[in-house]
Enzyme design. Structure first.
Site, PDB file in Angstrom:
ATOM      1  N   ASP A 119       0.866  -1.178   0.000  1.00  0.00           N
ATOM      2  CA  ASP A 119       0.000   0.000   0.000  1.00  0.00           C
ATOM      3  C   ASP A 119       0.903   1.228   0.000  1.00  0.00           C
ATOM      4  O   ASP A 119       2.132   1.102  -0.079  1.00  0.00           O
ATOM      5  CB  ASP A 119      -0.956  -0.011   1.202  1.00  0.00           C
ATOM      6  CG  ASP A 119      -0.218  -0.114   2.542  1.00  0.00           C
ATOM      7  OD1 ASP A 119       1.024   0.042   2.560  1.00  0.00           O
ATOM      8  OD2 ASP A 119      -0.875  -0.349   3.562  1.00  0.00           O
ATOM      9  N   SER A 335      -6.097 -12.678   3.789  1.00  0.00           N
ATOM     10  CA  SER A 335      -5.332 -11.864   2.846  1.00  0.00           C
ATOM     11  C   SER A 335      -5.143 -10.465   3.431  1.00  0.00           C
ATOM     12  O   SER A 335      -5.657 -10.147   4.504  1.00  0.00           O
ATOM     13  CB  SER A 335      -6.048 -11.792   1.496  1.00  0.00           C
ATOM     14  OG  SER A 335      -7.311 -11.176   1.639  1.00  0.00           O
ATOM     15  N   TYR A 336      -4.432  -9.607   2.710  1.00  0.00           N
ATOM     16  CA  TYR A 336      -4.077  -8.279   3.208  1.00  0.00           C
ATOM     17  C   TYR A 336      -5.337  -7.516   3.619  1.00  0.00           C
ATOM     18  O   TYR A 336      -6.274  -7.382   2.825  1.00  0.00           O
ATOM     19  CB  TYR A 336      -3.325  -7.509   2.124  1.00  0.00           C
ATOM     20  CG  TYR A 336      -2.656  -6.266   2.628  1.00  0.00           C
ATOM     21  CD1 TYR A 336      -1.678  -6.337   3.612  1.00  0.00           C
ATOM     22  CD2 TYR A 336      -3.004  -5.012   2.137  1.00  0.00           C
ATOM     23  CE1 TYR A 336      -1.062  -5.194   4.086  1.00  0.00           C
ATOM     24  CE2 TYR A 336      -2.389  -3.863   2.599  1.00  0.00           C
ATOM     25  CZ  TYR A 336      -1.422  -3.958   3.580  1.00  0.00           C
ATOM     26  OH  TYR A 336      -0.809  -2.821   4.047  1.00  0.00           O
ATOM     27  N   PRO A 337      -5.383  -7.011   4.870  1.00  0.00           N
ATOM     28  CA  PRO A 337      -6.645  -6.443   5.378  1.00  0.00           C
ATOM     29  C   PRO A 337      -6.895  -4.984   5.045  1.00  0.00           C
ATOM     30  O   PRO A 337      -7.903  -4.433   5.452  1.00  0.00           O
ATOM     31  CB  PRO A 337      -6.501  -6.622   6.899  1.00  0.00           C
ATOM     32  CG  PRO A 337      -5.028  -6.527   7.142  1.00  0.00           C
ATOM     33  CD  PRO A 337      -4.352  -7.098   5.922  1.00  0.00           C
TER      34      PRO A 337
END
Length: 862
Positions: A119, A335-337
């Site tokens: 991110d 998975s990526y939160p």
């Protein structure tokens, strides 16, 4: 053979990724900072054999701050923070020595692969790592590539190996957008916060907040809560009337009908309708319609929806829910939160994720049925281009995750299964009746296919009373017709879930920062969390927002911050210039700040109504050294002393109790001393209110008590009560707590180390003599004969706390029960001060440390 350094965002992630890539064939060792491990293995990299070193950072390596003098609230005009004050990047956590650690591991490496979170914050950390590592890496030949970026969304074998095989480059524009946000928040937030904190805390005594903070995102967040509060306060209930009819399709059953007019606000008209309908004894069926309806399965799960459900249904605050989600991610369960996307890419392995859940007893039956009958393609949602929706990546049990971890994982899993399930289908029957000239309706629903509601039962169609079989023209006897008097009700306070929705709608914060902003307004005592996780503004929060509206509504409305967020996103996309956006935004807020300062009287008028002036707050405690009148102790945050005669305010240490210290006075300024204590299991020390705020000696800083004062002869000073260097931190000195008897102790004046010793001693004094081995001051101990633990029934002994074998069993190392921000070891540059051999009072302590000194300490204190 090439050496490749790989860096992840957290130690647990580094271990998991290295384990996958090395297939478990790796060696591990602790890094020099003790917090990060290094995992090493051999393999191939871009077609060549390579030695891999996988390690991590612990979040951001660097943080943005003003340079030295601009961190002083007293010496700098807040207006200077917008442009004149230079900023610098400092280590985010100096104790971790992360830059040095990265340079040690990066020295001699040929390439670096960045495994930071995918991110904008992750991209920013990429460049923080590169700034530390690139200068010590081997220089590349000509145009040889040395920097690689791994893109991944989950910690699974497939995702990690795929990322390693498709390495890209870090995104400079996304990193710059984070830099811009950090600088804007720092400059704008600090300028407004410093001004309004000093202004209002200097006038009012019961604000009950240690910081009157302003934030470009935090303040609009508070604004939403106060806006709802204002609607509740200004709400005026109105009376209305509803006509309710019941018909009897069978002898022992009745059916309640809804009036098509819904309600009327005039009593006489309502009575007229009642009289007209009462004239009819039968209800006539005007129409019967049946329609199959669909309740759609949910869109795939993104961060904001997860936080909403966690608050509304699971009772978890957004920040707590985010912390649990991050832990589940680093452990490989989800998975990526952090994602804004609600649409699965075409190549996403939905069946593979579903198979992982086939043996869980809670949903195994549903999953197996989906796998055999075929899954439904998830609904088309929004693709933000960041990460796939939040998805369970491997099976888990309640015993593995426990408590809140399991509850959040269970919801994420049920939500995922629901997205690939069928829609819920039901048959809706609507019967329209006429009773005289008035129309009434009743509706019934019968589920024909439960679909996703089997796995998410809280979304199921509620069971309703079954409707009678009838046709147009049928007549039913009217059982009862009555007029119900009701009142309109005000809205309730915003729930966290509703606030998250508003923040997302207006572009306040990001999916990652929304929990932080909500947590901040709670921490600042601007709102309190009531039952049902509703946010009720405090007096302080209400007055601040009303004051902003009165002076400059744009400071609290979401419009200006939303516009700034759009500019930051343009930087991330490479469509806006970093420097121009920064300069333009700061110029706008600088003008707003000057207008705010000039108009502060408008907010002050509101403050006067809700809060008490300093002179009218608190209780008399200690005497002022200037006028010798009593100063008042104001207990509300931030606790402080105020002399109404001199109109002076003196800050005090926080998070503890303050009481008068034996009516003793400071030899320098004649102020009465006070004693600060963090409790019976913590530490305590006396302080002079004036010296605490105006350091009397050059080597002292604001916020130092008597245990750090270098006065050469004062009986309460470090010079007279200091014993020796702290056994844990570098700069602290262990100082005798002369108020602690009969449970005597000495405490570090920098960190939270406490040494308990000589319990039940009658007197403990610090001797002018010093130890020959370690240069610490000797201690004179005097016991009562009946309670003396000394050998041979002796009552007195003089010796070194660290080295004297007589004292060995009488000394015990502990840590303070409460660690206060004032007590952080290893952060100052001062040498520890205390009583040293051959040292004049106030001189520096430079103890000799024989090789066996640490072994001796270990023997005493472990």
């Amino acid at each position: 053979m090439k050496t490749v350094l790989m860096v992840a965002e957290k130690p647990s992630l580094a271990q998991s990724i290295a384990k996958i890539l090395s297939r478990g064939n790796m060696s591990s060792r602790k890094g020099l900072n003790g917090a990060c491990s290094v995992h090493e293995y051999t393999g191939s990299f871009v077609g060549q054999s390579a030695h891999f070193k996988m390690t991590s950072v612990c979040g951001h390596v660097m943080t943005l701050d003003f340079i030295g003098k601009y961190n002083s609230w007293d010496k700098v005009d807040p207006a200077e923070l917008f442009s004149k004050a230079p900023t610098e990047k400092k280590e985010a956590n100096p104790k971790l020595t992360m830059v040095k650690f990265l340079q040690v591991e990066g020295r001699g490496c040929d390439c670096i692969v960045l495994w930071l979170d995918c991110d904008k914050e992750g991209e920013n950390i990429c460049f923080e790592v590169l700034d530390a590592v690139l200068p010590v890496m081997n220089k590349p030949r000509s145009s040889e590539r040395t920097v690689y970026r791994a893109k991944f969304s989950s910690i699974t074998d497939t995702d990690i190996c795929n990322a390693m095989n498709h390495l890209g480059e870090p995104n400079r524009n996304e990193a710059l957008s984070v830099d811009a946000r950090q600088e804007l928040d720092l400059r704008i937030g600090c300028a407004f916060t410093r001004f309004q904190t000093k202004y209002f805390q200097g006038k009012y005594g019961n604000l009950d907040s240690s910081l009157i903070s302003f934030g470009p995102c935090q303040t609009p967040t508070l604004g939403f809560c106060v806006e709802r509060h204002d609607k509740i306060q200004s709400f005026k209930p109105e009376t209305y009337w509803v006509l309710q009819a019941k018909v009897n399709p069978e002898k022992e059953s009745s059916l309640t009908l809804d009036w098509d007019r819904v309600r009327v606000f005039d009593r006489e008209i309502a009575q007229m309708f009642l009289n007209i309908t009462k004239m009819s004894k039968e209800a006539k069926v005007e129409s019967v319609s049946k329609k199959e309806k669909v309740k759609q399965r949910p869109l795939a799960l993104n961060t904001v929806e997860m936080l909403r459900v966690a608050s509304a249904a699971l009772g978890m605050g957004p920040q707590h829910a985010m912390q649990i989600a991050e832990r589940l991610y680093t452990q490989g369960y989800i998975s990526y939160p952090r994602t804004e996307t609600t649409h699965y890419p075409e190549n996403f392995d939905l069946k593979g994720c579903l198979r992982q859940q086939a043996n869980n007893p809670y949903w195994a039956e549903t999953v197996k049925a989906l796998l055999s009958d075929g899954i439904n393609r998830p609904r088309k949602g929004h693709d933000a281009g960041d990460h796939p929706p939040i998805t369970p990546m491997r099976a888990a049990t309640e015993a593995e995750l426990g408590g809140d971890g399991w509850r959040l994982y269970e919801y994420i899993t049920r939500h995922f299964i629901a997205t690939v399930s069928a829609d819920c289908k039901y048959l809706q029957t609507t019967i329209s009746f006429s009773i005289g000239p008035e129309r009434f309706t009743c509706i019934g629903k019968v589920v024909t296919s439960p679909g996703f509601t089997e796995i998410m039962p809280w979304h199921s169609i509620p069971l309703e009373e079954s409707l009678p079989h009838c046709e147009k023209g049928d007549l039913f006897p009217v059982g009862e017709i009555k007029l119900l008097e009701k009142q309109t009700s005000p809205p309730d306070y915003l729930t966290e879930a509703e606030l998250i929705t508003l923040m997302e709608k207006h572009g306040i914060g990001t999916d990652a920062s929304i929990p932080v902003h909500i947590n901040n307004i709670c921490q600042r005592n601007y709102v309190t969390v009531e039952s049902g996780r509703r946010l009720k503004p405090t007096n302080l929060g209400i007055v601040l927002v009303h004051g902003y509206y009165k002076i400059d509504a744009e400071l609290v409305l979401p419009t200006i911050r939303s516009a700034v967020e759009k500019q930051l996103n343009l930087i991330a996309l490479g469509k806006a210039n970093y420097h121009q956006v920064l300069e333009h935004t700061l110029d706008i807020f600088k003008r707003k700040f000057h207008y705010f300062v000039d108009s502060i009287a408008g907010m002050d008028e509101l403050m006067e109504v809700s809060f008490s002036p300093l002179a009218a707050t608190g209780k008399p405690l200690s005497r002022c050294g200037k006028c010798h009148r009593f100063m008042k102790y104001i207990q509300a945050k931030p606790s402080r002393l105020h002399c109404s005669h001199c109109d002076d305010t003196y800050s005090l240490p926080q998070n503890g109790t303050i009481k008068l210290y034996k009516e003793l006075r400071c030899p320098l300024d004649d102020f009465e001393l006070v004693l600060w204590s963090s409790g019976s299991r913590g530490k305590s020390y006396p302080l002079c209110p004036y010296c605490y705020n105006h350091p009397p000696f050059r080597d002292m800083k604001k916020g130092m008590g008597c245990n750090e004062c270098t006065h050469p002869t004062c009986q309460h000073s470090l010079s007279m009560l200091g014993i020796g260097q702290c056994v844990e931190c570098e700069n602290g000195v262990l100082v005798l707590d002369s108020t602690s008897g009969p449970k005597w102790k000495m405490a570090c004046n920098k960190c939270n180390v406490i040494v308990h010793f000589f319990e039940n001693a009658h007197k403990v004094r610090v001797s002018p003599e010093t130890c020959d081995l370690c240069d610490a001051a000797l201690v004179d101990v005097d016991f009562n004969k009946a309670k003396s633990p000394l050998p041979g029934g002796e009552t007195q002994h003089s010796g070194c706390v660290f080295c004297d074998p007589v004292f060995q069993d009488l000394v015990e190392l502990k840590h303070a029960a409460m660690r206060h921000p004032m007590h952080r070891g290893g952060q100052g540059k001062r040498q520890g001060r205390g009583r040293g051999k051959g040292r004049r009072p106030g001189g520096r302590l430079n103890p000799k440390k024989p090789k066996d000194k640490m072994a001796a300490l270990a023997a005493y204190f472990v």
